[in-house]
Design an enzyme around this catalytic site. Sequence first.
Site, short mmCIF file in Angstrom:
data_model
loop_
_atom_site.label_atom_id
_atom_site.label_comp_id
_atom_site.label_asym_id
_atom_site.label_seq_id
_atom_site.Cartn_x
_atom_site.Cartn_y
_atom_site.Cartn_z
N TYR A 144 0.82 -1.21 0.00
CA TYR A 144 0.00 0.00 0.00
C TYR A 144 0.86 1.26 0.00
O TYR A 144 0.43 2.30 -0.49
CB TYR A 144 -0.91 0.04 1.24
N LYS A 194 3.54 -15.35 1.43
CA LYS A 194 3.66 -15.95 0.10
C LYS A 194 5.16 -16.16 -0.08
O LYS A 194 5.79 -15.63 -1.00
CB LYS A 194 3.05 -15.01 -0.95
N ASP A 226 -2.79 -18.24 -0.47
CA ASP A 226 -3.82 -18.91 -1.28
C ASP A 226 -4.42 -20.09 -0.51
O ASP A 226 -5.63 -20.31 -0.51
CB ASP A 226 -3.26 -19.34 -2.65
N ASP A 250 -6.06 -7.43 4.20
CA ASP A 250 -7.24 -6.77 3.63
C ASP A 250 -8.17 -7.82 3.04
O ASP A 250 -9.37 -7.84 3.30
CB ASP A 250 -6.78 -5.79 2.53
N ASP A 254 -11.88 -9.58 4.76
CA ASP A 254 -13.20 -9.57 4.10
C ASP A 254 -13.76 -10.98 4.00
O ASP A 254 -14.96 -11.20 4.19
CB ASP A 254 -13.10 -8.98 2.68
#
Length: 361
Positions: A144, A194, A226, A250, A254
């Site tokens: 970000y 990752k 993942d 983020d 959700d």
Amino acid sequence: MAYKIAVLPGDGIGVEVMEEALKVLDKISSKFQIEFEFREALIGGAAIDAKGDAFPEETKEICDWADAILFGAVGGPKWESLPPEKQPERAALLPIRKRYELFANLRPAIVFDALIESSPLKREILGDKGFDILVVRELTGGIYFGKPKGIFDENGKKKGIDTLIYYDWEIERIARIAFEASLKRKKKVASIDKANVLNAMVLWREIVNKVAKKYPEVELSHYLVDNAAMQLIRDPHQFDVILAGNMFGDILSDEAAMLTGSIGMLPSASINESKKGLYEPVHGSAPDIAGKGIANPCAMILSAAMMLRYSFDMEEAAKAIEKAVEETLNEGFRTADLYKKKEQEILVGTKEMGTRIAEKI
Ligand code: IPM
Ligand code: MG
């Protein structure tokens, strides 16, 4: 001495739900003999309309003054045609997080017993009990904020760049928050990365392992992002605290929120080293239902509870709010987002929900 609170209702339903949170805090103030001083300021689209700036100087001053910031929601169709960097989300939310170095974002995803039917998960996966996951998301670093960032020309071709950077100290401080939080829970941390592809995530895993050595009683596991996305749906019960960087946090927060089935119930806290914090519902400004008096105020009210807990160390008062919300749900009161037309359910609007919760304190 009064606790200083900046009140930033923002846009859309942010304004409506904030009113209910203040109603509840008023009750807390009299019941626990605590004094709050509130100062309200414009943020987001409302601030663009009035001042031409999503995070104007006056608002900065009030936030600087405050010990904690209550934040409604920002954004809406009216401002979507502005250039991306001027839109409320990027021009208000990201700068306010950065200005106060609010690096630790805590997002609980809890299935309330009364709302277990709201989860989209099959009962055979969910079981009789809901789940209780805390997502700890790094909020002021990673992709970000990394530089270079932008859209550049290169020999007549355009290229868009964002840069994923994590410093060891950034990983260390957010990891410590996750481990500390897990001590008060099931003592399990799932770190998300990752590391099979990204260098910043190789370092992430290395530093998390280092921090873990100081918490031998906590069980640490590493998940590639993942796989974590998949495991959350397959068996959410395996998670207690989820520790993730800015972007993965983020996305997974959700996903976890959706699994509870009631995004209108979920609060969040974003805090820094000196416990200054910004407290906001996970949901957005919901322009489609704004102004109708039907929004669910629970997430905002529960965000106020998180403020009492994390910025003001008022565990008892925080619990009083959480209990009041739970009891109100148990009595069957539902805003439209939760209403399933069942016999024992009573449909209420934003104000009545807020009043009922406040009365229970
Ligand atoms: C969130 C939101 C924000 C984010 C957006 C609105 C900038 O999705 O708080 O999760 O990506 O951090
Ligand atoms: Mg998000």
